[in-house]
Motif scaffolding. Structure first.
Motif, PDB file in Angstrom:
ATOM      1  N   MET A   1     151.638  -4.821  33.677  1.00 11.22           N
ATOM      2  CA  MET A   1     150.757  -4.921  34.839  1.00 11.22           C
ATOM      3  C   MET A   1     151.005  -3.723  35.763  1.00 11.22           C
ATOM      4  O   MET A   1     152.144  -3.340  36.016  1.00 11.22           O
ATOM      5  CB  MET A   1     151.028  -6.220  35.590  1.00 11.22           C
ATOM      6  CG  MET A   1     150.083  -6.459  36.774  1.00 11.22           C
ATOM      7  SD  MET A   1     150.404  -8.036  37.600  1.00 11.22           S
ATOM      8  CE  MET A   1     149.869  -9.183  36.316  1.00 11.22           C
ATOM      9  N   THR A   2     149.928  -3.118  36.247  1.00  7.93           N
ATOM     10  CA  THR A   2     150.031  -1.950  37.113  1.00  7.93           C
ATOM     11  C   THR A   2     150.716  -2.305  38.428  1.00  7.93           C
ATOM     12  O   THR A   2     150.398  -3.314  39.048  1.00  7.93           O
ATOM     13  CB  THR A   2     148.639  -1.380  37.415  1.00  7.93           C
ATOM     14  OG1 THR A   2     147.975  -1.098  36.178  1.00  7.93           O
ATOM     15  CG2 THR A   2     148.746  -0.102  38.228  1.00  7.93           C
ATOM     16  N   ALA A   3     151.656  -1.455  38.831  1.00  8.89           N
ATOM     17  CA  ALA A   3     152.356  -1.692  40.090  1.00  8.89           C
ATOM     18  C   ALA A   3     151.417  -1.457  41.262  1.00  8.89           C
ATOM     19  O   ALA A   3     150.498  -0.633  41.201  1.00  8.89           O
ATOM     20  CB  ALA A   3     153.569  -0.785  40.186  1.00  8.89           C
ATOM     21  N   LEU A   4     151.644  -2.173  42.335  1.00 11.65           N
ATOM     22  CA  LEU A   4     150.871  -2.041  43.563  1.00 11.65           C
ATOM     23  C   LEU A   4     151.673  -1.272  44.603  1.00 11.65           C
ATOM     24  O   LEU A   4     152.914  -1.262  44.574  1.00 11.65           O
ATOM     25  CB  LEU A   4     150.517  -3.415  44.128  1.00 11.65           C
ATOM     26  CG  LEU A   4     149.619  -4.317  43.292  1.00 11.65           C
ATOM     27  CD1 LEU A   4     149.566  -5.710  43.914  1.00 11.65           C
ATOM     28  CD2 LEU A   4     148.226  -3.739  43.163  1.00 11.65           C
ATOM     29  N   THR A   5     150.961  -0.643  45.533  1.00 13.47           N
ATOM     30  CA  THR A   5     151.598  -0.116  46.731  1.00 13.47           C
ATOM     31  C   THR A   5     151.474  -1.182  47.810  1.00 13.47           C
ATOM     32  O   THR A   5     150.368  -1.610  48.139  1.00 13.47           O
ATOM     33  CB  THR A   5     150.935   1.184  47.206  1.00 13.47           C
ATOM     34  OG1 THR A   5     151.075   2.183  46.191  1.00 13.47           O
ATOM     35  CG2 THR A   5     151.586   1.680  48.485  1.00 13.47           C
ATOM     36  N   HIS A  27     157.133  -2.774  42.258  1.00 11.43           N
ATOM     37  CA  HIS A  27     156.109  -2.366  43.214  1.00 11.43           C
ATOM     38  C   HIS A  27     156.659  -1.316  44.177  1.00 11.43           C
ATOM     39  O   HIS A  27     157.850  -1.310  44.510  1.00 11.43           O
ATOM     40  CB  HIS A  27     155.606  -3.570  44.013  1.00 11.43           C
ATOM     41  CG  HIS A  27     154.896  -4.590  43.179  1.00 11.43           C
ATOM     42  ND1 HIS A  27     153.755  -4.314  42.466  1.00 11.43           N
ATOM     43  CD2 HIS A  27     155.181  -5.898  42.933  1.00 11.43           C
ATOM     44  CE1 HIS A  27     153.347  -5.394  41.826  1.00 11.43           C
ATOM     45  NE2 HIS A  27     154.198  -6.378  42.090  1.00 11.43           N
ATOM     46  N   ARG A  28     155.779  -0.444  44.634  1.00  9.57           N
ATOM     47  CA  ARG A  28     156.139   0.531  45.654  1.00  9.57           C
ATOM     48  C   ARG A  28     155.981  -0.141  47.013  1.00  9.57           C
ATOM     49  O   ARG A  28     154.944  -0.748  47.286  1.00  9.57           O
ATOM     50  CB  ARG A  28     155.219   1.746  45.571  1.00  9.57           C
ATOM     51  CG  ARG A  28     155.471   2.798  46.627  1.00  9.57           C
ATOM     52  CD  ARG A  28     154.383   3.867  46.584  1.00  9.57           C
ATOM     53  NE  ARG A  28     154.593   4.886  47.599  1.00  9.57           N
ATOM     54  CZ  ARG A  28     153.673   5.793  47.955  1.00  9.57           C
ATOM     55  NH1 ARG A  28     152.487   5.788  47.356  1.00  9.57           N
ATOM     56  NH2 ARG A  28     153.944   6.682  48.885  1.00  9.57           N
ATOM     57  N   ASP A  60     147.712  -0.869  48.843  1.00  6.24           N
ATOM     58  CA  ASP A  60     146.740  -1.773  48.229  1.00  6.24           C
ATOM     59  C   ASP A  60     146.702  -3.106  48.965  1.00  6.24           C
ATOM     60  O   ASP A  60     145.650  -3.734  49.090  1.00  6.24           O
ATOM     61  CB  ASP A  60     147.107  -2.028  46.757  1.00  6.24           C
ATOM     62  CG  ASP A  60     147.160  -0.756  45.943  1.00  6.24           C
ATOM     63  OD1 ASP A  60     146.135  -0.050  45.903  1.00  6.24           O
ATOM     64  OD2 ASP A  60     148.224  -0.463  45.366  1.00  6.24           O
ATOM     65  N   THR A 145     144.586 -11.077  43.622  1.00  8.10           N
ATOM     66  CA  THR A 145     145.459  -9.937  43.917  1.00  8.10           C
ATOM     67  C   THR A 145     146.723 -10.398  44.635  1.00  8.10           C
ATOM     68  O   THR A 145     147.828  -9.928  44.337  1.00  8.10           O
ATOM     69  CB  THR A 145     144.715  -8.906  44.784  1.00  8.10           C
ATOM     70  OG1 THR A 145     143.539  -8.474  44.104  1.00  8.10           O
ATOM     71  CG2 THR A 145     145.596  -7.701  45.070  1.00  8.10           C
ATOM     72  N   ARG A 148     149.661 -11.559  42.574  1.00  7.83           N
ATOM     73  CA  ARG A 148     150.506 -10.527  41.963  1.00  7.83           C
ATOM     74  C   ARG A 148     151.674 -10.164  42.871  1.00  7.83           C
ATOM     75  O   ARG A 148     152.735  -9.760  42.395  1.00  7.83           O
ATOM     76  CB  ARG A 148     149.674  -9.280  41.667  1.00  7.83           C
ATOM     77  CG  ARG A 148     148.601  -9.478  40.615  1.00  7.83           C
ATOM     78  CD  ARG A 148     147.775  -8.220  40.435  1.00  7.83           C
ATOM     79  NE  ARG A 148     148.601  -7.065  40.083  1.00  7.83           N
ATOM     80  CZ  ARG A 148     148.147  -5.819  40.049  1.00  7.83           C
ATOM     81  NH1 ARG A 148     146.888  -5.562  40.375  1.00  7.83           N
ATOM     82  NH2 ARG A 148     148.955  -4.825  39.713  1.00  7.83           N
TER      83      ARG A 148
END
Length: 279
Positions: A1-5, A27-28, A60, A145, A148
């Protein structure tokens, strides 16, 4: 899964372990924290401290774990004003829906703020164990969202409906917790009057039909006195928020409110509620 900022504000007793879990999940995290020791601890784990609170808006999703409505109104308008279109504000604060609704006017171009309420039930230990209970209120796509993010530190996530619903669920939960806490403390005082040691009665309540989460929390805190000192400020805030948010509705909370305000913990006088009138 793509990391979120993730932008984060409110790294206190609950918020700091949330940041730890978010970083561990990859996550960032862009962090605004006033206390240098908190900034340094979390920066050592990979968080990116920012100098200005509005700088957390470049994300995000922005997670707010502030204490109450006053902090929301004082801190978040400039964050919402700087948030890019499509970004989500995730609010963990137990307050009133009106405080979050008031942020809409600060969103750019009059589009309104994209907000997901993320009221929770649990302790810092539950956060660190990934076992927090979180209630999400908002639009379905935004809730997806939000899952996540909160899934990094929550074991149970319940979607409660549209915006406003999660806070109302949490307020009712907290009002009931306050009432049960007062009754449990009164029971322990009655036990002491009968010559029963508090620890003995708490042990009985931990496995008997009169037990409750309040009883378990009292035992975990080491007894009535330390429990009362720890929870009183939070219960005062939550009961006041419940009165303000629900007192003007058609919901009959009078009995619950009376029970919550009656007992060893001073939560203020029991207000007289009339439907449609905020005391």
């Amino acid at each position: 899964m793509t990391a979120l900022t993730v932008g984060f504000i409110g790294a206190g007793r609950i918020g700091e372990p949330m940041v730890e879990r978010l970083l561990a999940a990859g996550h960032r995290v862009r962090l605004y924290a006033r206390r240098p020791e908190v900034r340094n601890r979390l920066a050592a784990l990979g968080a990116e401290p920012v100098a200005l609170v509005r700088d957390i808006a470049a994300a995000d999703i922005v997670v707010s774990c502030l204490f109450g409505d006053d902090q929301i109104s004082a801190v978040l308008p400039e964050v919402v004003a700087a948030m890019p279109e499509g970004a989500i504000l995730l609010s963990h604060t137990t307050g009133t829906p009106d405080a979050l609704d008031g942020l809409d006017r600060f969103a750019p171009n009059g589009r309104g703020a994209t907000i997901v309420e993320a009221s929770f039930s649990g302790t810092p230990e539950a956060v660190r164990a990934g076992e927090l209970v979180v209630f999400l209120g908002g639009a379905p796509g935004d809730i997806a969202t939000a899952r996540r993010v909160v899934g990094c530190y929550a074991g149970t996530v319940i979607a409660t409906g549209g915006r406003g619903s999660a806070l109302r669920v949490k307020l009712l939960n907290n009002l009931l917790f306050a009432a049960v806490s007062q009754l449990t403390l009164q029971s322990l005082a009655a036990g002491r009057g009968l010559g029963i040691e508090e620890g003995v009665l708490l042990e009985v309540l931990s496995i008997s039909s009169g037990g409750s989460t309040a009883g378990r929390y009292i035992a975990a805190r080491g007894g009535s006195e330390s429990f009362t000192a720890a929870v009183a400020p939070f219960l005062r805030k939550d009961v006041a928020a419940c009165r303000d948010a629900l007192g003007a509705t058609d919901a009959d909370i009078g009995t619950l409110l009376a029970a919550a305000c009656t007992g060893p913990i001073d939560l203020g006088a029991v207000p007289t509620l009339e439907k449609g009138v905020v005391p």
